[in-house]
Design a protein around this motif. Structure first.
Motif, PDB file in Angstrom:
ATOM      1  N   UNK A 116      -6.208   7.325   3.423  1.00 47.30           N
ATOM      2  CA  UNK A 116      -5.501   7.165   2.145  1.00 47.30           C
ATOM      3  C   UNK A 116      -5.018   8.488   1.566  1.00 47.30           C
ATOM      4  N   UNK A 117      -4.285   9.259   2.364  1.00 44.09           N
ATOM      5  CA  UNK A 117      -3.636  10.467   1.854  1.00 44.09           C
ATOM      6  C   UNK A 117      -2.557  10.877   2.847  1.00 44.09           C
ATOM      7  N   UNK A 139       1.015  10.557  -3.251  1.00 40.19           N
ATOM      8  CA  UNK A 139       0.026  10.477  -2.182  1.00 40.19           C
ATOM      9  C   UNK A 139       0.627   9.557  -1.119  1.00 40.19           C
ATOM     10  N   UNK A 140      -0.204   8.865  -0.371  1.00 42.01           N
ATOM     11  CA  UNK A 140       0.328   7.971   0.647  1.00 42.01           C
ATOM     12  C   UNK A 140      -0.750   7.547   1.620  1.00 42.01           C
ATOM     13  N   UNK A 141      -0.301   7.097   2.776  1.00 45.13           N
ATOM     14  CA  UNK A 141      -1.207   6.676   3.844  1.00 45.13           C
ATOM     15  C   UNK A 141      -0.761   7.318   5.146  1.00 45.13           C
ATOM     16  N   UNK A 142      -1.726   7.792   5.906  1.00 41.26           N
ATOM     17  CA  UNK A 142      -1.470   8.296   7.250  1.00 41.26           C
ATOM     18  C   UNK A 142      -2.271   7.467   8.246  1.00 41.26           C
ATOM     19  N   UNK A 143      -1.586   6.918   9.244  1.00 41.94           N
ATOM     20  CA  UNK A 143      -2.274   6.295  10.379  1.00 41.94           C
ATOM     21  C   UNK A 143      -2.483   7.404  11.401  1.00 41.94           C
ATOM     22  N   UNK A 144      -3.740   7.628  11.745  1.00 43.27           N
ATOM     23  CA  UNK A 144      -4.119   8.801  12.525  1.00 43.27           C
ATOM     24  C   UNK A 144      -4.865   8.390  13.793  1.00 43.27           C
ATOM     25  N   UNK A 157       1.805   7.481  12.035  1.00 43.51           N
ATOM     26  CA  UNK A 157       2.727   6.877  11.066  1.00 43.51           C
ATOM     27  C   UNK A 157       2.269   7.308   9.681  1.00 43.51           C
ATOM     28  N   UNK A 158       3.209   7.605   8.797  1.00 48.38           N
ATOM     29  CA  UNK A 158       2.815   7.868   7.414  1.00 48.38           C
ATOM     30  C   UNK A 158       3.924   7.435   6.461  1.00 48.38           C
ATOM     31  N   UNK A 159       3.539   7.283   5.201  1.00 49.65           N
ATOM     32  CA  UNK A 159       4.506   6.897   4.168  1.00 49.65           C
ATOM     33  C   UNK A 159       3.987   7.369   2.816  1.00 49.65           C
ATOM     34  N   UNK A 160       4.909   7.834   1.979  1.00 51.87           N
ATOM     35  CA  UNK A 160       4.567   8.377   0.668  1.00 51.87           C
ATOM     36  C   UNK A 160       4.618   7.305  -0.411  1.00 51.87           C
ATOM     37  N   UNK A 161       3.865   7.544  -1.478  1.00 47.00           N
ATOM     38  CA  UNK A 161       3.892   6.681  -2.652  1.00 47.00           C
ATOM     39  C   UNK A 161       3.677   7.561  -3.883  1.00 47.00           C
ATOM     40  N   UNK A 174      -5.305  -0.006  -5.128  1.00 44.66           N
ATOM     41  CA  UNK A 174      -4.669  -1.257  -4.723  1.00 44.66           C
ATOM     42  C   UNK A 174      -3.305  -1.013  -4.094  1.00 44.66           C
ATOM     43  N   UNK A 175      -2.555  -0.059  -4.634  1.00 41.32           N
ATOM     44  CA  UNK A 175      -1.243   0.260  -4.055  1.00 41.32           C
ATOM     45  C   UNK A 175      -1.392   0.854  -2.661  1.00 41.32           C
ATOM     46  N   UNK A 176      -2.342   1.777  -2.519  1.00 39.46           N
ATOM     47  CA  UNK A 176      -2.535   2.446  -1.239  1.00 39.46           C
ATOM     48  C   UNK A 176      -3.115   1.480  -0.200  1.00 39.46           C
ATOM     49  N   UNK A 177      -4.014   0.591  -0.632  1.00 37.31           N
ATOM     50  CA  UNK A 177      -4.584  -0.397   0.299  1.00 37.31           C
ATOM     51  C   UNK A 177      -3.494  -1.313   0.858  1.00 37.31           C
TER      52      UNK A 177
END
Length: 319
Positions: A116-117, A139-144, A157-161, A174-177
């Motif tokens: 979750x970053x 912030x965002x999510x990174x699939x690592x 994969x990653x994406x910002x929020x 909740x948004x990041x999940x």
């Protein structure tokens, strides 16, 4: 594609739900052992376990995965279950146990983590809390791709929020999940056709999101008002931000930084009205607290809180 899932809290349950809805075969879920919770402190299954049981998915709850550790019998049973599952990949989201090398090497496609970053910023246990506390704009999510390090693996994969000015850890969680659930499905679809392109994490910009400790809840009024407003949002819902006044512990749930505190000591109440309680901080500002809670009570707007717990200018909050 056969997917083993390892996770424990609500953040992980959201991802498991998305994987299940996308049609991936999930032969096994790993989650933390049941923990006591609630007033009766009865053993409660994790959100991930609850979802797995509701959908007929096998569950393993080892206390450790280290074959040479404190619970070798747990690790051995988990190893047997993992081998029997015959999965292509393991997806990990806020699981809570360290994965030894034998686990990382077991699936054909290895282990993918939903973090979750935006790595390498906020490696570690509390990336959502720390991003808000630090005043990050996004912030965002990174699939690592997991390796033996602490969130040091290749980014897939990653994406910002954006972090909204009013976001708390609860709302941003909740948004990041939801974002993590969507991105892991995309990552596995890419993996199925060989479309993942690993990228090494940059050496610059590494920060660590250390675990939130209850001891951090006490407000240090010598800090600037804006920093305290961020901390209150970051510590909602856990552990809350606290101070002592009139012999009681009070939790602060909503507050905003305003200019002007007067020539008083930090922690001194400078204004009291229906809009909020103004408290002098370490800079030239004050913290206007608009939602509070007494021990054993409910969260209340300042106007309602003051009816049951009168405060006046000149009183002082202690850490």
């Amino acid at each position: 594609m056969r997917v083993i899932f390892a996770g424990t809290p609500e953040f992980a349950r959201v991802a498991l739900e998305r994987l299940h809805a996308a049609g991936f075969v999930i032969p096994l879920v790993l989650t933390q052992p049941d923990r006591p919770a609630g007033r009766g402190m009865k053993l409660q299954p994790s959100p991930v376990k609850q979802f797995a049981l509701e959908h007929g998915i096998a569950v393993a709850q080892p206390r450790s995965l280290r074959l040479d550790g404190k619970y070798p019998e747990d690790a051995a049973a988990a190893r047997a279950a993992l081998l029997e599952a015959g999965a292509d990949v393991m997806v990990v989201a806020a699981y809570g146990l360290i994965l030894p090398q034998w686990v990382l090497d077991l699936p054909r496609l290895g282990c993918l983590n939903i973090h979750a970053s935006l790595l390498p910023r906020w490696r570690g246990a509390a990336p959502i809390h720390r991003a808000i506390e630090a005043g990050d704009a996004e912030t965002g999510v990174t699939i690592m791709q997991m390796d033996a390090g602490l969130d040091t693996g290749d980014m897939l994969v990653d994406e910002r929020i954006a972090i909204a000015p009013e976001d708390t850890t609860a709302t941003l969680h909740d948004k990041v999940a939801a974002l993590g659930g969507r991105l892991i499905v995309e990552a596995l679809e890419l993996a199925a056709c060989g479309g993942l392109k690993p990228v090494k994490q940059p050496a610059e910009g590494v920060t660590y999101a250390h675990k939130i400790e209850k001891a951090e809840a006490a407000i240090d009024w010598s800090q600037p008002a804006e920093a305290l407003a961020r901390r209150i949002r970051a510590f909602d819902p856990f552990p809350g931000a606290t101070a002592q006044v009139g012999g009681e512990t009070v939790k602060f749930w909503k507050a905003r930084a305003l200019p002007g505190r007067g020539s008083v000591e930090p922690g001194t109440i400078v204004s009291v009205d229906a809009a909020g309680i103004g408290v002098a901080c370490g800079d030239e500002g004050r913290l206007e607290v608009t939602e509070l809670q007494r021990a054993g009570g409910r969260r209340l707007p300042a106007s309602e809180f003051l009816r049951g717990f009168p405060l006046q200018a000149g009183q002082r909050f202690e850490a």
